[in-house]
Design a protein around this motif. Structure first.
Motif, PDB file in Angstrom:
ATOM      1  N   LYS A  55       0.840  -1.202   0.000  1.00 33.55           N
ATOM      2  CA  LYS A  55       0.000   0.000   0.000  1.00 33.55           C
ATOM      3  C   LYS A  55       0.873   1.250   0.000  1.00 33.55           C
ATOM      4  O   LYS A  55       0.630   2.208  -0.723  1.00 33.55           O
ATOM      5  CB  LYS A  55      -0.877   0.011   1.265  1.00 33.55           C
ATOM      6  N   ARG A  56       1.932   1.206   0.793  1.00 32.19           N
ATOM      7  CA  ARG A  56       2.841   2.342   0.902  1.00 32.19           C
ATOM      8  C   ARG A  56       3.563   2.573  -0.431  1.00 32.19           C
ATOM      9  O   ARG A  56       3.661   3.710  -0.909  1.00 32.19           O
ATOM     10  CB  ARG A  56       3.855   2.043   2.014  1.00 32.19           C
ATOM     11  N   SER A  57       4.053   1.479  -1.057  1.00 33.88           N
ATOM     12  CA  SER A  57       4.765   1.610  -2.337  1.00 33.88           C
ATOM     13  C   SER A  57       3.837   2.191  -3.396  1.00 33.88           C
ATOM     14  O   SER A  57       4.210   3.127  -4.122  1.00 33.88           O
ATOM     15  CB  SER A  57       5.271   0.249  -2.828  1.00 33.88           C
ATOM     16  N   ALA A  58       2.617   1.645  -3.496  1.00 29.25           N
ATOM     17  CA  ALA A  58       1.658   2.121  -4.502  1.00 29.25           C
ATOM     18  C   ALA A  58       1.323   3.586  -4.227  1.00 29.25           C
ATOM     19  O   ALA A  58       1.300   4.404  -5.153  1.00 29.25           O
ATOM     20  CB  ALA A  58       0.399   1.256  -4.476  1.00 29.25           C
ATOM     21  N   GLY A  59       1.113   3.910  -2.957  1.00 31.88           N
ATOM     22  CA  GLY A  59       0.764   5.290  -2.586  1.00 31.88           C
ATOM     23  C   GLY A  59       1.863   6.263  -2.975  1.00 31.88           C
ATOM     24  O   GLY A  59       1.594   7.355  -3.496  1.00 31.88           O
ATOM     25  N   ALA A  60       3.126   5.877  -2.759  1.00 31.29           N
ATOM     26  CA  ALA A  60       4.253   6.766  -3.067  1.00 31.29           C
ATOM     27  C   ALA A  60       4.336   7.052  -4.566  1.00 31.29           C
ATOM     28  O   ALA A  60       4.912   8.056  -4.986  1.00 31.29           O
ATOM     29  CB  ALA A  60       5.552   6.138  -2.585  1.00 31.29           C
ATOM     30  N   LEU A  61       3.758   6.164  -5.375  1.00 32.78           N
ATOM     31  CA  LEU A  61       3.798   6.328  -6.838  1.00 32.78           C
ATOM     32  C   LEU A  61       2.432   6.735  -7.409  1.00 32.78           C
ATOM     33  O   LEU A  61       2.244   6.713  -8.635  1.00 32.78           O
ATOM     34  CB  LEU A  61       4.254   5.005  -7.491  1.00 32.78           C
ATOM     35  N   GLU A  62       1.508   7.081  -6.523  1.00 35.03           N
ATOM     36  CA  GLU A  62       0.138   7.447  -6.942  1.00 35.03           C
ATOM     37  C   GLU A  62      -0.469   6.369  -7.838  1.00 35.03           C
ATOM     38  O   GLU A  62      -1.111   6.660  -8.848  1.00 35.03           O
ATOM     39  CB  GLU A  62       0.122   8.790  -7.674  1.00 35.03           C
ATOM     40  N   MET A  63      -0.222   5.134  -7.457  1.00 36.50           N
ATOM     41  CA  MET A  63      -0.725   3.997  -8.240  1.00 36.50           C
ATOM     42  C   MET A  63      -1.957   3.426  -7.547  1.00 36.50           C
ATOM     43  O   MET A  63      -1.950   3.255  -6.331  1.00 36.50           O
ATOM     44  CB  MET A  63       0.383   2.935  -8.313  1.00 36.50           C
ATOM     45  N   ALA A  64      -2.999   3.148  -8.329  1.00 34.91           N
ATOM     46  CA  ALA A  64      -4.226   2.624  -7.735  1.00 34.91           C
ATOM     47  C   ALA A  64      -4.018   1.196  -7.234  1.00 34.91           C
ATOM     48  O   ALA A  64      -3.305   0.405  -7.871  1.00 34.91           O
ATOM     49  CB  ALA A  64      -5.341   2.643  -8.772  1.00 34.91           C
ATOM     50  N   LEU A  65      -4.622   0.883  -6.101  1.00 37.10           N
ATOM     51  CA  LEU A  65      -4.585  -0.483  -5.556  1.00 37.10           C
ATOM     52  C   LEU A  65      -6.021  -0.839  -5.156  1.00 37.10           C
ATOM     53  O   LEU A  65      -6.388  -0.757  -3.988  1.00 37.10           O
ATOM     54  CB  LEU A  65      -3.628  -0.543  -4.347  1.00 37.10           C
ATOM     55  N   PRO A  66      -6.836  -1.192  -6.152  1.00 31.15           N
ATOM     56  CA  PRO A  66      -8.252  -1.402  -5.856  1.00 31.15           C
ATOM     57  C   PRO A  66      -8.600  -2.767  -5.260  1.00 31.15           C
ATOM     58  O   PRO A  66      -9.614  -3.342  -5.587  1.00 31.15           O
ATOM     59  CB  PRO A  66      -8.929  -1.192  -7.219  1.00 31.15           C
ATOM     60  N   TRP A  67      -7.736  -3.288  -4.397  1.00 33.23           N
ATOM     61  CA  TRP A  67      -8.007  -4.524  -3.667  1.00 33.23           C
ATOM     62  C   TRP A  67      -7.656  -4.249  -2.213  1.00 33.23           C
ATOM     63  O   TRP A  67      -6.588  -3.672  -1.960  1.00 33.23           O
ATOM     64  CB  TRP A  67      -7.116  -5.681  -4.149  1.00 33.23           C
ATOM     65  N   ASP A  68      -8.519  -4.639  -1.302  1.00 35.27           N
ATOM     66  CA  ASP A  68      -8.138  -4.444   0.102  1.00 35.27           C
ATOM     67  C   ASP A  68      -7.375  -5.679   0.589  1.00 35.27           C
ATOM     68  O   ASP A  68      -7.236  -6.670  -0.143  1.00 35.27           O
ATOM     69  CB  ASP A  68      -9.351  -4.088   0.983  1.00 35.27           C
ATOM     70  N   GLU A  69      -6.886  -5.587   1.824  1.00 34.49           N
ATOM     71  CA  GLU A  69      -6.033  -6.661   2.341  1.00 34.49           C
ATOM     72  C   GLU A  69      -6.767  -8.005   2.360  1.00 34.49           C
ATOM     73  O   GLU A  69      -6.176  -9.047   2.049  1.00 34.49           O
ATOM     74  CB  GLU A  69      -5.537  -6.280   3.739  1.00 34.49           C
ATOM     75  N   ALA A  70      -8.058  -7.971   2.686  1.00 36.23           N
ATOM     76  CA  ALA A  70      -8.820  -9.226   2.754  1.00 36.23           C
ATOM     77  C   ALA A  70      -8.913  -9.870   1.368  1.00 36.23           C
ATOM     78  O   ALA A  70      -8.763 -11.095   1.229  1.00 36.23           O
ATOM     79  CB  ALA A  70     -10.215  -8.954   3.314  1.00 36.23           C
ATOM     80  N   ALA A  71      -9.144  -9.044   0.342  1.00 31.71           N
ATOM     81  CA  ALA A  71      -9.248  -9.578  -1.025  1.00 31.71           C
ATOM     82  C   ALA A  71      -7.898 -10.159  -1.455  1.00 31.71           C
ATOM     83  O   ALA A  71      -7.836 -11.232  -2.083  1.00 31.71           O
ATOM     84  CB  ALA A  71      -9.675  -8.471  -1.982  1.00 31.71           C
ATOM     85  N   LEU A  72      -6.812  -9.465  -1.105  1.00 33.72           N
ATOM     86  CA  LEU A  72      -5.474  -9.948  -1.487  1.00 33.72           C
ATOM     87  C   LEU A  72      -5.128 -11.240  -0.732  1.00 33.72           C
ATOM     88  O   LEU A  72      -4.506 -12.146  -1.295  1.00 33.72           O
ATOM     89  CB  LEU A  72      -4.426  -8.862  -1.225  1.00 33.72           C
ATOM     90  N   LEU A  73      -5.583 -11.325   0.513  1.00 35.60           N
ATOM     91  CA  LEU A  73      -5.345 -12.548   1.294  1.00 35.60           C
ATOM     92  C   LEU A  73      -6.075 -13.732   0.646  1.00 35.60           C
ATOM     93  O   LEU A  73      -5.514 -14.826   0.523  1.00 35.60           O
ATOM     94  CB  LEU A  73      -5.804 -12.348   2.740  1.00 35.60           C
TER      95      LEU A  73
END
Ligand code: PMP
Length: 287
Positions: A55-73
């Motif tokens: 989340k931090r890496s994507a945020g630093a690059l203004e990259m969308a991460l449209p999956w929450d932790e539960a979905a990724l798990l």
């Protein structure tokens, strides 16, 4: 080897059928971030930490991460199940996707990011490097200045590892202004002759290792003295012990740096103890 099932943008497919566009920005521009979470006994080690850093890496690059932790798990677990993975890693890569052409500018918010995951089987607990230790060779740290973001720009680390192998070593430690930043794919540590455990402090210069954070906590619980600061190659070469940490190597002793033996040239006692403790702690906390 049996065909793996991999995950690509919502689908679980046979690895030979997995496809990503040639216009994907991960492919054209290394515009992607990744995580590697390890698996022990079919379960994930340090998963929340890896997802927090994603989340931090994507945020630093203004990259969308449209999956929450539960979905990724759920995706991680499904891949582990479908591939019957007992021990090894799950690799996750997120890119800014394809805008259908090559252009430096970030595409609009309507561009779908690319999410790819696959499993890799590997013996983690009983590995040769874990028990015998590794030899490292130093290379200048010629990576970019935001090493705290876990991007897929891994050409230089690959070059550094090849150079290390050409020099008869197993891996590379990267050096800037005479100071060790980190390993090409791990965090670097030393134990001074006085018994102080030292690893470089967090900054833009190094990746905030998830394993590093856990090992720091273990070291505290073992009442070891710890300092987070930079150290030189010469200081490490005269240390009592050296080791590296990463999700896929746990705690791995370093027995030589540029052909200079560390201690007696065998894995040190504290390194061994921390490796054991990390494995015990990980087994306790897998999800
Ligand atoms: N530094 C670098 C440059 C790395 O590539 C890695 C491995 N991803 C690490 C440190 C260790 O991080 P972690 O413990 O989260 O695997």
């Amino acid at each position: 080897m049996t065909q793996r099932t991999v995950y690509v943008n919502g689908d679980y497919v046979a690895e030979q059928d997995a496809k990503v566009s040639v216009f994907d920005r991960g492919f054209l521009l290394a515009d992607g971030v990744y995580e590697v979470s390890s698996v022990l006994d079919g379960k994930l080690i340090d998963f929340p930490g890896h997802m927090q850093r994603l989340k931090r890496s994507a945020g630093a690059l203004e990259m969308a991460l449209p999956w929450d932790e539960a979905a990724l798990l759920t995706i991680h677990r499904e891949l582990i199940r479908r591939n019957a993975l007992e021990e090894g890693m799950v690799y996750l890569q997120l890119t800014r996707g394809s805008a259908g052409d090559r252009d430096f500018d970030y595409p609009g918010a309507d561009t779908t990011p690319t999410l790819v995951l696959f499993t890799q089987a590997k013996a983690l607990v009983y590995s040769r490097s874990g028990s015998k230790g590794i030899r490292v060779a130093t290379q200048p740290d010629w990576r970019w200045a935001r090493r705290d973001i876990k991007t897929v720009q891994l050409l230089y680390p690959a070059m550094a590892k090849m150079a290390a192998k050409a020099a008869g070593a197993d891996d590379s430690w990267l050096v800037e202004s005479g100071l060790v930043t980190e390993g090409a794919s791990n965090n670097a540590w030393m134990l001074t002759q006085e018994g102080v455990l030292v690893t470089r402090e967090l900054s833009h210069s190094i990746l905030p290792g998830i394993t590093r954070a856990v090992v720091l906590k273990i070291a505290e619980s073992l009442s070891l003295r710890v300092e987070e600061r930079a150290f030189s190659v010469v200081e490490a070469q005269s240390a009592k012990e050296c080791f590296v940490t990463s999700a896929s190597s746990f705690v791995t002793p370093v027995i030589a740096i540029d052909d200079v033996k560390i201690g007696d040239g065998y894995p040190g006692e504290v390194s061994r103890q921390l490796r054991e403790a990390y494995i015990v702690e990980s087994r306790r906390r897998v999800i």
